[in-house]
Design an enzyme around this catalytic site. Structure first.
Site, mmCIF file in Angstrom:
data_model
loop_
_atom_site.group_PDB
_atom_site.id
_atom_site.type_symbol
_atom_site.label_atom_id
_atom_site.label_comp_id
_atom_site.label_asym_id
_atom_site.label_seq_id
_atom_site.Cartn_x
_atom_site.Cartn_y
_atom_site.Cartn_z
ATOM 1 N N GLU A 112 46.609 43.118 43.831
ATOM 2 C CA GLU A 112 47.440 43.482 43.023
ATOM 3 C C GLU A 112 46.997 43.841 41.729
ATOM 4 O O GLU A 112 46.717 42.719 40.658
ATOM 5 C CB GLU A 112 48.419 42.525 42.732
HETATM 6 P P1 NAD Z 1 39.276 41.340 35.809
HETATM 7 O O1 NAD Z 1 40.364 42.195 36.999
HETATM 8 O O2 NAD Z 1 38.243 41.394 35.018
HETATM 9 O O3 NAD Z 1 38.967 39.344 36.358
HETATM 10 C C1 NAD Z 1 40.636 39.042 37.091
HETATM 11 C C2 NAD Z 1 40.019 37.555 37.389
HETATM 12 O O4 NAD Z 1 38.296 37.916 39.014
HETATM 13 C C3 NAD Z 1 39.051 36.990 37.050
HETATM 14 O O5 NAD Z 1 39.627 35.403 37.342
HETATM 15 C C4 NAD Z 1 37.325 36.750 36.891
HETATM 16 O O6 NAD Z 1 37.153 35.823 36.677
HETATM 17 C C5 NAD Z 1 37.343 37.444 38.433
HETATM 18 N N1 NAD Z 1 36.492 38.779 39.073
HETATM 19 C C6 NAD Z 1 35.733 39.142 37.911
HETATM 20 N N2 NAD Z 1 34.744 39.695 38.113
HETATM 21 C C7 NAD Z 1 34.652 40.100 39.447
HETATM 22 C C8 NAD Z 1 33.922 39.626 40.820
HETATM 23 N N3 NAD Z 1 32.969 40.594 40.388
HETATM 24 N N4 NAD Z 1 34.193 39.004 42.104
HETATM 25 C C9 NAD Z 1 35.387 38.401 41.759
HETATM 26 N N5 NAD Z 1 35.824 37.853 41.210
HETATM 27 C C10 NAD Z 1 35.994 38.027 40.246
HETATM 28 O O7 NAD Z 1 40.669 41.008 35.007
HETATM 29 P P2 NAD Z 1 40.985 40.068 32.667
HETATM 30 O O8 NAD Z 1 39.536 40.160 32.536
HETATM 31 O O9 NAD Z 1 41.995 38.983 33.919
HETATM 32 O O10 NAD Z 1 41.484 41.235 32.786
HETATM 33 C C11 NAD Z 1 41.355 42.835 32.452
HETATM 34 C C12 NAD Z 1 42.481 43.658 33.344
HETATM 35 O O11 NAD Z 1 43.191 43.028 34.144
HETATM 36 C C13 NAD Z 1 43.234 43.725 31.971
HETATM 37 O O12 NAD Z 1 42.752 44.340 31.143
HETATM 38 C C14 NAD Z 1 44.375 44.802 32.814
HETATM 39 O O13 NAD Z 1 44.369 45.829 32.870
HETATM 40 C C15 NAD Z 1 44.198 44.240 34.079
HETATM 41 N N6 NAD Z 1 44.774 42.967 34.255
HETATM 42 C C16 NAD Z 1 46.300 43.051 35.393
HETATM 43 C C17 NAD Z 1 46.942 42.105 35.673
HETATM 44 C C18 NAD Z 1 48.130 42.365 36.877
HETATM 45 O O14 NAD Z 1 48.688 41.881 37.132
HETATM 46 N N7 NAD Z 1 47.684 43.493 37.513
HETATM 47 C C19 NAD Z 1 46.899 40.817 35.327
HETATM 48 C C20 NAD Z 1 46.153 40.958 34.140
HETATM 49 C C21 NAD Z 1 45.097 42.053 34.023
#
Ligand code: NAD
Length: 514
Positions: free
Chosen positions: A240
Site C-alpha cells: 500500500e
Molecule cells: P518508508 O517507506 O521509508 O518507511 C515505511 C516503513 O518501512 C518504516 O517502518 C521503515 O522503517 C521501513 N523500512 C524502510 N526501509 C526498509 C527496507 N529496506 N526494508 C524493510 N523495511 C524498511 O516511509 P516513511 O519514512 O514512513 O515515509 C516516507 C514516505 O512514504 C512519505 O514521504 C510518503 O510519501 C510515504 N508514505 C506513504 C504512506 C501510505 O499510507 N501510503 C504512509 C506514510 C508515508
C-alpha cells in the site's frame, strides 16, 4: 552507503514530538538476530492460534477491541505525543481501530470457511472438492508514521483473524503507539502471536527475512525494495504505497460542499495521508468561484500544537524532512508562475507548514507530479470533463480519486474512466471507512489490497485443495499403470466426450484415425 546501513549506530531510538521537539519516549533498535528470535517464538505459538479456529480467535479480538476503547484517551495522548496531530485526528484512531477489530472478529469465520466448489465436469463429480484456507504462519507487517495505531488495525488485525502470527514493525518515527498495542495484547492475556520489533530499515529487512508473507505500507521507493526482497525469498507481499490523488470539480457541483470536502480531504492529518487530495482540476466556468471558496475554507483552518481540548484543525508534519518537501513543492510552483492564495510557508515553529492553496498551477509543476504528503492543494483550470480525466490519469500513481458533481450518474461515468483503485463521489476518503470494499492502489500505488471483505483476510492464507472419493473405490483407477492402448482409448474417449463440442468431435475416439 546502502539504505540498510543508514541507521545511526545507537542501541535505541529517541522519539520526539515534532510539534515542539520534546522527547516522547524511546524504543530499542532490534538487531536481525533479535528479530529472528522473535519470529521463532511466533512460529512456536502460531499452530495453537490456528487450531483454535475463527471462533476462538474472535474472543481475543473482541477483548482487544474492548481494551482499545477502554484506553482510548491514553492512546490518543500517545498518538499526539509522537505525531503532533490535532486531538480530533488522534482521537479517531482508537475507535476506528476498534471498529476494524470488530469487523474482522465477526466476519473472519465466514470468510475463512471451507468452500466446496462444483466439479467443472460430470466426470469429476466422483470427488468431493474442498478448498481450505490455511494461514501463513508468520505475517510481517511494516508500517509508516502517518497513522501509527490505525495502520496496525487496517493491515494487521486481518492477519491475526486469519490465524497467522504477526511480526509488527512500526516506523522508527512513531513506534510508541505500536508499543501500546502490543502491551494491550499482552495485558488481555492473549496468546503470544503478536511480536513487536522496533528499529530502522535493517530491522524491517530482518522482518522480511523471517516472515512467510509481508504487508507493507509506506513510500513507493521503499515498497519497491520490499517487493524485491520478498521476491528473492519467494514469499508473497501486498503493498500500500504513495498516491497523488486527483479531485475533479465539475461545473454542476455544489461548490460549497466541494470546497469544504476538498479542504478536509487535502488537509486532514496535515495532508499526510496516502489518499490525501493532492491535485484539483476544476472546469473553467466555475474555476474562480471555486478557488475563492477553497481559499476561504483553508484560510479559516486553525493550526497549532493541540492538547486534549480539541482546539486545532491542523497539526505538525511528522518530520522536518517532510516539511521541507512541502516547501520545495510550493517554491517550485511559485517560481514557475503559480499564485499562493493562502498559506505558503513553514510557520517557523516545530515542523508546522501553513495550509496552502496554489492557483494558476500547470501540470508540469513538481506539486502536480510528485507526492507531496503535506498540506497543499494545487488547483488547475481545465476546459471540460475530458481534459480533467486525461490530466487526472496522467500520473504514475493510481490510489484513489474524488469527483464532485450535481449529477450522480455523470459522477459514476467519470469514476469509471479514472485509473484509480477507488473513487469517491461528492466525498473524500469515504472508501477507506468502508471495510467491505477493497483498498487497492493501481500503478505505482500498490500491489494487492488491504481490507476488501473476504479478500482482506484470505490474502494472509494459502489455499489448500483437498479431494476425496464420493463413491466406493476400485483397486485401481482406469488411468493408473499398467498402460494399454485399450485403456488409453477408453479414458481419452470419456474425457473427449465431456470436453468436446458437437457430435463430430465427441464421437471421434483417439486412435480411430489410424
Ligand atoms: P518508508 O517507506 O521509508 O518507511 C515505511 C516503513 O518501512 C518504516 O517502518 C521503515 O522503517 C521501513 N523500512 C524502510 N526501509 C526498509 C527496507 N529496506 N526494508 C524493510 N523495511 C524498511 O516511509 P516513511 O519514512 O514512513 O515515509 C516516507 C514516505 O512514504 C512519505 O514521504 C510518503 O510519501 C510515504 N508514505 C506513504 C504512506 C501510505 O499510507 N501510503 C504512509 C506514510 C508515508
Amino acid at each position: 552507503m546502502t539504505d540498510l546501513q543508514a541507521a545511526p549506530a545507537l542501541s535505541e531510538i529517541t522519539v520526539r514530538n515534532p510539534a515542539d521537539g520534546s522527547v516522547a519516549g524511546s524504543v530499542p533498535i532490534d538487531s536481525p538476530h533479535t528479530v529472528a528470535a522473535k519470529a521463532r517464538a511466533l512460529r512456536d505459538a502460531q499452530p495453537e492460534w490456528e487450531a483454535m479456529g475463527a471462533d476462538g480467535r474472535k474472543t481475543w479480538l473482541l477483548t482487544m477491541q474492548d481494551w482499545i476503547l477502554d484506553n482510548a484517551d491514553h492512546l490518543a495522548d500517545v498518538l499526539q505525543s509522537e505525531t503532533g496531530k490535532p486531538r480530533t485526528d488522534a482521537a479517531m484512531e482508537p475507535p476506528l481501530s476498534a471498529d476494524l477489530l470488530d469487523y474482522w472478529a465477526r466476519h473472519a469465520g465466514r470468510f475463512l470457511a471451507d468452500r466446496h466448489p462444483a466439479a467443472h465436469s460430470p466426470l469429476m463429480k466422483v470427488k468431493r472438492l474442498t478448498t481450505v484456507y490455511r494461514p501463513f504462519p508468520v505475517v510481517g507487517l511494516i508500517i509508516p508514521w502517518n497513522f501509527p495505531l490505525l495502520n496496525i488495525a487496517l493491515d494487521g488485525v486481518a492477519a491475526l483473524a486469519a490465524g497467522a502470527a504477526m511480526l509488527l514493525k512500526p516506523s522508527e518515527v512513531t513506534p510508541l503507539s505500536a508499543v501500546e498495542f502490543a502491551r494491550g495484547w499482552t495485558e488481555i492475556g492473549a496468546p503470544p502471536v503478536l511480536a513487536l520489533t522496533t528499529g530502522y530499515a535493517e530491522t524491517g529487512a530482518a522482518v522480511i527475512a523471517n516472515s512467510d508473507c509481508v504487508h507493507f505500507t509506506g513510500s513507493t521507493a521503499t515498497g519497491r525494495k520490499v517487493a524485491v526482497a520478498c521476491a528473492e525469498r519467494l514469499i508473497p507481499c501486498t503493498l500500500e504505497l504513495g498516491g497523488k490523488d486527483p479531485a475533479i470539480v465539475l461545473a454542476d457541483a455544489d461548490l460549497d460542499r466541494a470546497a469544504a470536502g476538498i479542504a478536509w480531504g487535502g488537509m486532514f492529518n496535515s495532508g499526510q495521508v496516502c489518499v490525501s487530495i493532492e491535485r484539483v482540476y476544476v472546469e473553467a466556468p466555475v474555476y474562480d468561484e471555486f478557488v475563492a471558496k477553497l481559499t476561504g475554507e483553508v484560510s479559516r483552518l486553525r493550526q497549532g500544537q493541540d492538547d486534549a481540548r480539541y482546539r486545532f484543525d491542523v497539526g505538525a508534519m511528522a518530520t522536518p524532512a517532510q516539511r521541507d518537501i512541502v516547501g520545495r513543492h510550493v517554491d517550485d510552483a511559485v517560481a514557475r508562475g503559480a499564485r499562493i492564495t493562502t498559506g505558503g510557508r513553514p510557520t517557523g515553529v516545530g515542523t508546522f507548514f501553513e495550509p496552502t492553496v496554489l492557483a494558476d498551477v500547470d501540470h508540469s509543476m513538481t506539486c502536480m507530479r510528485e507526492e507531496t504528503f503535506g498540506p497543499t492543494l494545487p488547483v488547475v483550470k481545465v476546459a471540460d470533463e475530458d481534459e480533467a480525466v486525461r490530466l487526472a490519469n496522467d500520473s504514475p500513481y493510481g490510489l484513489s480519486a474524488t469527483v464532485w458533481t450535481g449529477d450522480l450518474d455523470r459522477g459514476e461515468r467519470v469514476a469509471r474512466r479514472l485509473e484509480a483503485g477507488a473513487v469517491n463521489i461528492n466525498d473524500a476518503l469515504s472508501n477507506g471507512f468502508n471495510f467491505a470494499l477493497p483498498m487497492a492502489g493501481w500503478k505505482h500505488s500498490g500491489i494487492g489490497s488491504r481490507q476488501g471483505g473476504a479478500e482482506g483476510v484470505l490474502k494472509y492464507c494459502r489455499p489448500q485443495a483437498i479431494t476425496a472419493p464420493r463413491l466406493p473405490t476400485q483397486k485401481r483407477e482406469l488411468l493408473w499403470f499398467p498402460y494399454s492402448r485399450r485403456k488409453s482409448r477408453i479414458a481419452a474417449g470419456i474425457v473427449r466426450a465431456a470436453a468436446g463440442r458437437g457430435w463430430r468431435r465427441v464421437g471421434r475416439t483417439p486412435g480411430n484415425s489410424r
